[in-house]
Design a protein around this motif. Sequence first.
Motif, PDB file in Angstrom:
ATOM      1  N   ALA A 190      15.469  26.204 110.980  1.00 28.69           N
ATOM      2  CA  ALA A 190      14.802  25.025 111.536  1.00 28.69           C
ATOM      3  C   ALA A 190      13.715  24.606 110.561  1.00 28.69           C
ATOM      4  CB  ALA A 190      14.201  25.334 112.904  1.00 28.69           C
ATOM      5  N   TYR A 191      13.652  23.297 110.262  1.00 24.70           N
ATOM      6  CA  TYR A 191      12.723  22.818 109.238  1.00 24.70           C
ATOM      7  C   TYR A 191      12.011  21.541 109.711  1.00 24.70           C
ATOM      8  CZ  TYR A 191      14.996  26.126 106.130  1.00 24.70           C
ATOM      9  OH  TYR A 191      15.483  27.278 105.564  1.00 24.70           O
ATOM     10  N   ILE A 195       8.858  12.246 106.596  1.00 24.12           N
ATOM     11  CA  ILE A 195       9.457  11.231 105.736  1.00 24.12           C
ATOM     12  C   ILE A 195       8.728   9.922 105.998  1.00 24.12           C
ATOM     13  CG2 ILE A 195      11.568  10.018 105.104  1.00 24.12           C
ATOM     14  CD1 ILE A 195      13.148  12.385 106.168  1.00 24.12           C
ATOM     15  N   GLY A 196       7.963   9.482 105.026  1.00 25.41           N
ATOM     16  CA  GLY A 196       7.167   8.277 105.215  1.00 25.41           C
ATOM     17  C   GLY A 196       6.149   8.484 106.314  1.00 25.41           C
ATOM     18  N   GLU A 197       6.202   7.625 107.320  1.00 24.83           N
ATOM     19  CA  GLU A 197       5.255   7.704 108.422  1.00 24.83           C
ATOM     20  C   GLU A 197       5.852   8.369 109.660  1.00 24.83           C
ATOM     21  OE1 GLU A 197       3.876   3.760 109.136  1.00 24.83           O
ATOM     22  OE2 GLU A 197       2.784   3.615 107.233  1.00 24.83           O
ATOM     23  N   ARG A 198       7.010   8.988 109.512  1.00 29.59           N
ATOM     24  CA  ARG A 198       7.665   9.625 110.660  1.00 29.59           C
ATOM     25  C   ARG A 198       7.900  11.110 110.366  1.00 29.59           C
ATOM     26  NH1 ARG A 198      12.400   5.505 112.527  1.00 29.59           N
ATOM     27  NH2 ARG A 198      12.287   6.758 114.438  1.00 29.59           N
ATOM     28  N   THR A 199       7.933  11.895 111.433  1.00 24.81           N
ATOM     29  CA  THR A 199       8.035  13.348 111.302  1.00 24.81           C
ATOM     30  C   THR A 199       9.192  13.850 112.165  1.00 24.81           C
ATOM     31  OG1 THR A 199       5.652  13.496 110.938  1.00 24.81           O
ATOM     32  CG2 THR A 199       6.785  15.530 111.510  1.00 24.81           C
ATOM     33  N   TYR A 200       9.949  14.807 111.625  1.00 27.03           N
ATOM     34  CA  TYR A 200      11.143  15.298 112.294  1.00 27.03           C
ATOM     35  C   TYR A 200      11.225  16.820 112.201  1.00 27.03           C
ATOM     36  CZ  TYR A 200      12.387  10.453 111.122  1.00 27.03           C
ATOM     37  OH  TYR A 200      12.374   9.096 110.959  1.00 27.03           O
ATOM     38  N   ILE A 201      12.037  17.381 113.078  1.00 27.81           N
ATOM     39  CA  ILE A 201      12.453  18.781 112.955  1.00 27.81           C
ATOM     40  C   ILE A 201      13.973  18.797 112.928  1.00 27.81           C
ATOM     41  CG2 ILE A 201      12.581  21.030 114.097  1.00 27.81           C
ATOM     42  CD1 ILE A 201       9.751  20.518 115.143  1.00 27.81           C
TER      43      ILE A 201
END
Length: 298
Positions: A190-191, A195-201
């Motif tokens: 899991a990472y 990316i830019g102004e958005r955040t993900y997992i």
Amino acid sequence: MGKASRRRRTSDDSGAPAKRQRTAAAPYVNRPFEGLPQETEWVAIREILPAATVAVSFAAGKGPEGSDTATVATVLPMAWPALRRADGTVLVGTQSGSTSGDPSRDLAAQLFAAAAAEPGSAVQHVPTPTVDSPRLQDVLDLDAPFEVQVHEGFDFWVDEQDLDDAGKESLERANESVVPTVRMAALKSAYWVRIGERTYIRLVLPDDEDTATDALARLHSAGESGLGDGTRLLGAFRACGLLVPVFEVPADSEPAVHEDALKAFGDRYAAALASAESLTADERRARSGLLSRQVTLR
């Protein structure tokens, strides 16, 4: 005389047509890293990590002559398949593309090509593997440690070697393209990524992609597919036969604040995966929605 001559060229002593010996092409493999103990990490380093490396060891008598270990990386300079440093260190890039339809065979071929290269040289072309070519499962020590290291940039390309001005400029450009990525602790592979102004997992699930999709559909239908308030399951990638769900989390949130929620998701997912019940109508609709948002990475 002419007819006899032609006959000798087109038939054997029994009179049967002569057969050309051809080596069959390597078959397409939907789940190329299956059988490797760290399958999900192989998928992560090939498909979703920007800059990462992992050391591998060859099984006794199975690797290239003179090489016991190698470094597998996400990408190398100029997208080279492999290179051999001046000190003899072997590096291969997982994201240089698959030529045979089986990334496991491709990477094994890259390892052997790099080991045979002159020290201090890059491997820019690797012959396409055939059905007889070894796979990673055939040549690696599957009991050796396998610990993926996530890097902030591509400085691992050059190790401690000096770069000329052009080389430094190229490295700087590559480093600027790397998005911040952090390994999560709650679940394997899991990472967290910004990316830019958005955040993900992003999470690489270890199960068959269709089975995993069913489990996600159960959770999505029950409103349990997110990671808590302010998060949502966007969809999933299909990568090397596995499913990689992508969760959007608050843009300014750091990885640590999602660890507990990620662990709880893992527990819910395991329960959904274990269910033997047929999907309900709502769950089938949820599954169709997930499939419509899936993207296959190749």
